[in-house]
Design a protein around this motif. Sequence first.
Motif, PDB file in Angstrom:
ATOM      1  N   ARG A  44       0.845  -1.201   0.000  1.00  0.00           N
ATOM      2  CA  ARG A  44       0.000   0.000   0.000  1.00  0.00           C
ATOM      3  C   ARG A  44       0.873   1.242   0.000  1.00  0.00           C
ATOM      4  NH1 ARG A  44      -5.220   1.247   0.349  1.00  0.00           N
ATOM      5  NH2 ARG A  44      -5.802  -0.865   0.889  1.00  0.00           N
ATOM      6  N   ASP A  79      -3.067   1.556  -4.433  1.00  0.00           N
ATOM      7  CA  ASP A  79      -4.153   1.617  -3.455  1.00  0.00           C
ATOM      8  C   ASP A  79      -4.594   0.230  -2.986  1.00  0.00           C
ATOM      9  OD1 ASP A  79      -5.236   0.973  -5.927  1.00  0.00           O
ATOM     10  OD2 ASP A  79      -6.984   2.265  -5.702  1.00  0.00           O
ATOM     11  N   ARG A 108      -6.844   5.648 -12.210  1.00  0.00           N
ATOM     12  CA  ARG A 108      -5.757   4.765 -11.773  1.00  0.00           C
ATOM     13  C   ARG A 108      -5.816   3.461 -12.567  1.00  0.00           C
ATOM     14  NH1 ARG A 108      -3.367   7.041  -8.039  1.00  0.00           N
ATOM     15  NH2 ARG A 108      -3.502   7.326  -5.838  1.00  0.00           N
TER      16      ARG A 108
END
Length: 168
Positions: A44, A79, A108
Amino acid sequence: DNALPDFIDTVVHPMATPRSNGTRFGQYLLEFGTGGRSRTDVGRGFESFLYQMAGEVVVHLAGEAHQLNAQSFCYLPDDLDFAIESVGSASATFWTKRRYEEVSGVPRPEPVFGSVPELAAVPDDVPGVSYKELLPADDCAFDMAMNVLIFEPGSSIGQVEMHHQEHG
């Protein structure tokens, strides 16, 4: 030999890090022993590209398990958390990670899974040189490229390459 605190039974070989050479990415060769794995979810905050060099691993992503065999790969957006574990005997995974550079109005990228032998080679302008694109070059969502270069015996680029982007 190095270790990362989030990995068990794993030897880590740093290939490039922001701390050592001013790059904005990290590259590591992860050598998993039998039972080697990440202790927790990792990734992450960084987009990650995993290329399986030898053996097999399983990448756990959003409740799904994805197996990577030799010459297979995956791209994981920044993410998402993921976990990785070696399957069976020892294995080796090349991990590239960097901070994603968001562009306003561009979505994204989604995760990508693939295998190098299944991709078609693209001829280069240089005779005897071709490449395989591991990430879609025509998709602006990706702010990195990953390619496998293929050189026929005796061929070379023939000049020093100069690029505006970083290379690893």
